[in-house]
Design an enzyme around this catalytic site. Sequence first.
Site, mmCIF file in Angstrom:
data_model
loop_
_atom_site.group_PDB
_atom_site.id
_atom_site.type_symbol
_atom_site.label_atom_id
_atom_site.label_comp_id
_atom_site.label_asym_id
_atom_site.label_seq_id
_atom_site.Cartn_x
_atom_site.Cartn_y
_atom_site.Cartn_z
ATOM 1 N N SER A 83 12.945 128.130 -3.938
ATOM 2 C CA SER A 83 12.986 129.578 -4.154
ATOM 3 C C SER A 83 11.599 130.147 -4.395
ATOM 4 O O SER A 83 11.259 131.231 -3.892
ATOM 5 C CB SER A 83 13.889 129.902 -5.352
ATOM 6 O OG SER A 83 15.193 129.396 -5.161
ATOM 7 N N LYS A 202 19.466 119.558 -8.814
ATOM 8 C CA LYS A 202 18.609 120.492 -9.543
ATOM 9 C C LYS A 202 19.495 121.648 -9.946
ATOM 10 O O LYS A 202 20.007 122.379 -9.105
ATOM 11 C CB LYS A 202 17.451 120.996 -8.683
ATOM 12 C CG LYS A 202 16.614 122.060 -9.401
ATOM 13 C CD LYS A 202 15.702 122.829 -8.482
ATOM 14 C CE LYS A 202 15.035 123.967 -9.260
ATOM 15 N NZ LYS A 202 14.252 124.866 -8.371
ATOM 16 N N GLY A 228 16.355 122.964 -13.907
ATOM 17 C CA GLY A 228 15.743 123.854 -12.938
ATOM 18 C C GLY A 228 14.852 124.912 -13.531
ATOM 19 O O GLY A 228 14.453 125.853 -12.833
#
Length: 333
Positions: A83, A202, A228
Amino acid sequence: MALSTRLTSPVRPALAALRWAAPGHCRGLSTNQVPGHTLDLRGIFPPLTTPFSATQEVDYARLEGNLCRYASIPFRGLVVLGSNGEYPYLAPRERLEVVSCVRRALPRDRLLLAGSGCESTQATIELTVSMAEEGADVALVVTPCYYRGAMTSAALVQHYTEVANASPIPVVLYSVPANTSLDLPLEAVLTLAQHPNILGIKDSGGDITRMGLMVHKTQKEDFQVLAGSAGFLLASYALGASGGVCALANVLGAPLCQLDRLCREGCWQEARDLQHRLIEPNMAVTRRFGIPGLKKAMEWFGYYGGPCRAPLTPLSPPQVEELRSTFSANGWL
């Protein structure tokens, strides 16, 4: 370990498919013992940002420069195309070039996890295979979410099973509900933990009870849980998590590795004090200001942050001042 996985990768999918089809210190962490794991994920992994030039092209020279600075920090490995790497904004060609660039610069004793999750199972398999060919050691596969109403536990188990059966490298599940509005169901995680080519998860949701259940109920599996976010790293370790994939590690990598070490050595008071100083900066570069805030903070610590790709926009001057104040108030600037 990474090299041996690469060498044996052609036989892994077949073995995985066959198996899947068949019916320390007294005060330290119990995660010091992980017998049987194909790859050991204990430690800190920064999910790298993707550097862009002023014209929003991937700046590979700047990426290599950041990698040189990260080489002195005792990370277990690196994550690319997560991300924080602005993965959805990269073209398929760019994604593979980023993996190749990082693999060339990364020592063989450090793992390279690469985000290969796509919306369709077929596309995820194809990209995972390509990333393995470019040198990724592990595929980090985010939950498909565009048709989230149809993403039942059964659908997600089928998706990840097909990906893991076909993947030449181990797979790590990736649940990030803040971005996908979809939490990988616990029952799906427990089912998938039995797959021989699924190495772990994760979990970025921050539900400590859920993470503790994952660790507890997968103790007999070859499965590792990764926190995470840096905001709940100590709590995750206390419940038996193996490591952390933390955005803040792009900025404060050495302190996060220190927190990892303190937890493993059972130095809980020192670990708690350090964790407290990391909570607000972590919130600032994740929930509050996101990737633009993370990239701005990187620049204060000698890394290249640079611009984000549109439509992400830079921070306003008041936001920059608030971000700086957060790091200063916790003794980092």
